[in-house]
Design an enzyme around this catalytic site. Structure first.
Site: not given
Length: 246
Positions: A11, A154
């Protein structure tokens, strides 16, 4: 959304920070994970949540380590008595030609992106299943759908998140827990700007909208899945991507 408990990994910046701010404006009770970044911004978000009748606290943890991910979930549940919405957003990206990829780099990307999502999901599920309700939103990527050169680790990690989302969604939906994913296209975050080879005018012109996405646009999709709009969504992959993957 007011008073709902929302736990967000990663976050401290980018999409995670925009999502935290969006839920803070709704008066949610927030458990905000970060790792070595974003403390000041998240303190401001926590203040915003309290101004709107909610609450927030910060947990520094390396989500790539299973025991740290589980600790984040435990502390969130201990603080608020349970988690209504878990948003698995933490992630890292490395661009390396596949024939030059190292085992250490592969392991790190997989452990944070896919492993971290799994560890948090696994830790949060028992409480949600016991209560018979919950939302889990896994942030994947359009690259987990279409692939991209030099991003093998990824793409593999994000494709794994998509498969994980679908499998768990079918398993737990009958017990009231809804699992879905948001798979963003290129979004103008620190990670895109500093950690990728995509941030250039040529890539921008290849996007049908001729611009990169904004973190707030991805946060809006996440909020949709977390709220009433997502009440009939099970195992879905929402991809706000400007038309790069259709």
């Amino acid at each position: 959304m007011k008073d709902r408990v929302v736990a967000i990994t990663g976050a401290g910046r980018g999409i995670g920070l925009a999502t935290a701010r969006r839920f803070a404006e709704k008066g949610c009770r927030l458990a905000l994970n970060h790792w070595r970044t974003g403390t000041k911004a998240l303190q401001e978000v926590a203040g915003l949540a309290r101004e709107n009748g909610g609450d927030a606290f910060l947990v520094e943890a390396d989500i790539g380590r299973p025991e740290e991910a589980a600790r984040f979930v435990r502390e969130s549940e201990a603080r608020f008595g349970g988690i209504d919405v878990l948003i698995n957003n933490a992630g890292i990206l490395r661009s390396t030609p596949t024939h030059e990829e190292t085992q250490a780099n592969w392991d790190e990307v997989i452990s944070v992106n896919l492993g971290g999502t799994w560890s948090c999901l696994r830790a949060a599920l028992p409480g949600m299943l016991e209560r018979g309700s919950g939302r889990i939103i896994n942030v994947s990527s359009e690259l987990g759908i279409i692939g991209y050169p030099t991003y093998a680790a990824y793409c593999a990690s994000k494709g794994g998140i998509i498969a994980l989302t679908k499998a768990v969604a079918k398993e737990v939906a009958p017990r009231g827990v809804l699992v879905n994913s948001v798979a963003p296209g290129p979004v103008e975050t620190d990670m895109l700007i500093h950690d990728t080879i995509e941030y250039n005018d040529e890539t921008r012109e290849q996007i049908p909208l001729r611009r990169f996405g904004r973190p707030e646009e991805i946060a809006a999709a996440i909020e949709f899945l977390a709220g009433e709009g997502g009440s009939f969504m099970v195992g879905q992959i929402l991809s706000p991507n400007g038309g790069t993957a259709i």
